[in-house]
Design a protein around this motif. Sequence first.
Motif, mmCIF file in Angstrom:
data_model
loop_
_atom_site.group_PDB
_atom_site.id
_atom_site.type_symbol
_atom_site.label_atom_id
_atom_site.label_comp_id
_atom_site.label_asym_id
_atom_site.label_seq_id
_atom_site.Cartn_x
_atom_site.Cartn_y
_atom_site.Cartn_z
ATOM 1 N N MET A 160 0.813 -1.213 0.000
ATOM 2 C CA MET A 160 0.000 0.000 0.000
ATOM 3 C C MET A 160 0.853 1.273 0.000
ATOM 4 N N GLY A 161 2.171 1.132 -0.088
ATOM 5 C CA GLY A 161 3.043 2.309 -0.083
ATOM 6 C C GLY A 161 3.050 3.047 1.235
ATOM 7 N N LEU A 162 3.012 2.294 2.328
ATOM 8 C CA LEU A 162 2.943 2.919 3.654
ATOM 9 C C LEU A 162 4.164 2.619 4.517
ATOM 10 N N GLU A 163 5.212 2.034 3.906
ATOM 11 C CA GLU A 163 6.369 1.599 4.710
ATOM 12 C C GLU A 163 6.968 2.720 5.552
ATOM 13 N N TYR A 164 6.934 3.934 5.022
ATOM 14 C CA TYR A 164 7.613 5.028 5.725
ATOM 15 C C TYR A 164 6.686 5.785 6.650
ATOM 16 N N LEU A 165 5.461 5.303 6.793
ATOM 17 C CA LEU A 165 4.486 6.030 7.609
ATOM 18 C C LEU A 165 4.048 5.223 8.826
ATOM 19 N N LEU A 166 4.737 4.104 9.101
ATOM 20 C CA LEU A 166 4.253 3.172 10.125
ATOM 21 C C LEU A 166 4.121 3.774 11.518
ATOM 22 N N ASP A 167 4.953 4.774 11.822
ATOM 23 C CA ASP A 167 4.916 5.378 13.153
ATOM 24 C C ASP A 167 3.902 6.501 13.296
ATOM 25 N N ARG A 168 3.296 6.896 12.182
ATOM 26 C CA ARG A 168 2.446 8.086 12.211
ATOM 27 C C ARG A 168 1.046 7.756 12.714
ATOM 28 N N LYS A 169 0.423 8.766 13.363
ATOM 29 C CA LYS A 169 -0.978 8.645 13.768
ATOM 30 C C LYS A 169 -1.864 9.106 12.609
ATOM 31 N N PRO A 170 -3.079 8.574 12.515
ATOM 32 C CA PRO A 170 -3.977 8.943 11.412
ATOM 33 C C PRO A 170 -4.131 10.453 11.212
ATOM 34 N N GLU A 171 -4.179 11.213 12.318
ATOM 35 C CA GLU A 171 -4.423 12.662 12.196
ATOM 36 C C GLU A 171 -3.349 13.369 11.376
ATOM 37 N N SER A 172 -2.158 12.760 11.289
ATOM 38 C CA SER A 172 -1.079 13.424 10.566
ATOM 39 C C SER A 172 -0.983 12.956 9.110
ATOM 40 N N LEU A 173 -1.949 12.168 8.668
ATOM 41 C CA LEU A 173 -1.897 11.635 7.300
ATOM 42 C C LEU A 173 -2.837 12.399 6.367
ATOM 43 N N SER A 174 -2.529 12.346 5.087
ATOM 44 C CA SER A 174 -3.422 12.925 4.078
ATOM 45 C C SER A 174 -4.611 11.994 3.860
ATOM 46 N N GLY A 175 -5.629 12.495 3.153
ATOM 47 C CA GLY A 175 -6.819 11.688 2.880
ATOM 48 C C GLY A 175 -6.499 10.396 2.150
ATOM 49 N N GLY A 176 -5.631 10.483 1.144
ATOM 50 C CA GLY A 176 -5.267 9.297 0.370
ATOM 51 C C GLY A 176 -4.503 8.290 1.218
ATOM 52 N N GLU A 177 -3.603 8.810 2.068
ATOM 53 C CA GLU A 177 -2.834 7.921 2.943
ATOM 54 C C GLU A 177 -3.759 7.221 3.933
ATOM 55 N N ARG A 178 -4.708 7.965 4.464
ATOM 56 C CA ARG A 178 -5.652 7.346 5.410
ATOM 57 C C ARG A 178 -6.454 6.248 4.723
ATOM 58 N N GLN A 179 -6.876 6.529 3.496
ATOM 59 C CA GLN A 179 -7.668 5.523 2.794
ATOM 60 C C GLN A 179 -6.810 4.282 2.523
ATOM 61 N N ARG A 180 -5.522 4.500 2.245
ATOM 62 C CA ARG A 180 -4.637 3.348 2.040
ATOM 63 C C ARG A 180 -4.460 2.530 3.313
ATOM 64 N N VAL A 181 -4.397 3.219 4.466
ATOM 65 C CA VAL A 181 -4.312 2.484 5.742
ATOM 66 C C VAL A 181 -5.585 1.662 5.941
#
Length: 226
Positions: free
Chosen positions: A122-143
Amino acid sequence: MAQMTLNHISKRYEDEITAVSDFHLHIRDQEFLVLVGPSGCGKSTMLRMIVGLETISSGEVIIGDEVVNDVPAKDRDIAMVFQGYALYPHLNVYDNIAFALKMKKCDKHTMDCRVREVAKLMGLEYLLDRKPESLSGGERQRVALGRAIICEPRVFLMDEPLSNLDAQLRVKMRTEIIQLHQRLKTTMIYVTHDQTEAMTMADRIVVMREGVIQQVATPAEIYQHP
Ligand code: ADP
Ligand code: ADP
């Protein structure tokens, strides 16, 4: 293999509203089925009955050759993604994706491998430590998608998953969902009221109206005879 039969399914709510009436359809293994129709025509009710969040008044949900009416939602091997991402706000991306495996008491090593595999997909390898609030809409949908596929579902249900995104991102995520479906080789039922999504994503489109199936056709057939 997850061909499905939705065998003459009806749903009456307690207040006597008939939300779905004699819905009958065979869905091929790995088919991408899109369900469209005006608000209130019974699309969400149909998905909730398939996943097991809503009882069926009459009829059967058959996956493979098993009637799953009495199988609890968690044992149906069906993933569902909603319109709001419904991520756990206090958990980071890693733990959001891992959640279902933790509930199943999956061992840590297997879980870690699966989470990293899904994150990579899902292209999220570099975002594993982040909380949902700090993600963009597309990133959240990918999570949300990653969290849904971690258990390798046989069937994937999506209820207007892109309707909260802006137009540009919707186009991008459309392509990503098509690719994801091809990789996972699951059977897909996708609800939308966006004509373009239906026409570009579907193998077949089912048009519902007031709880009944009005039309079943491929995008090509609809294009020729709208
Ligand atoms: P759609 O997803 O196509 O907008 P729904 O499945 O949400 O349609 O709703 C179909 C019909 O069932 C509507 O008339 C709606 O008001 C009714 N309905 C949906 N959920 C419930 C419920 N929990 N209790 C009673 N009626 C409901
Ligand atoms: P617990 O559920 O035991 O409190 P955690 O949820 O903190 O543990 O983490 C479980 C495992 O997942 C740990 O082995 C940890 O290394 C790994 N993990 C958690 N978050 C991340 C992350 N952001 N990146 C990489 N690994 C993580």
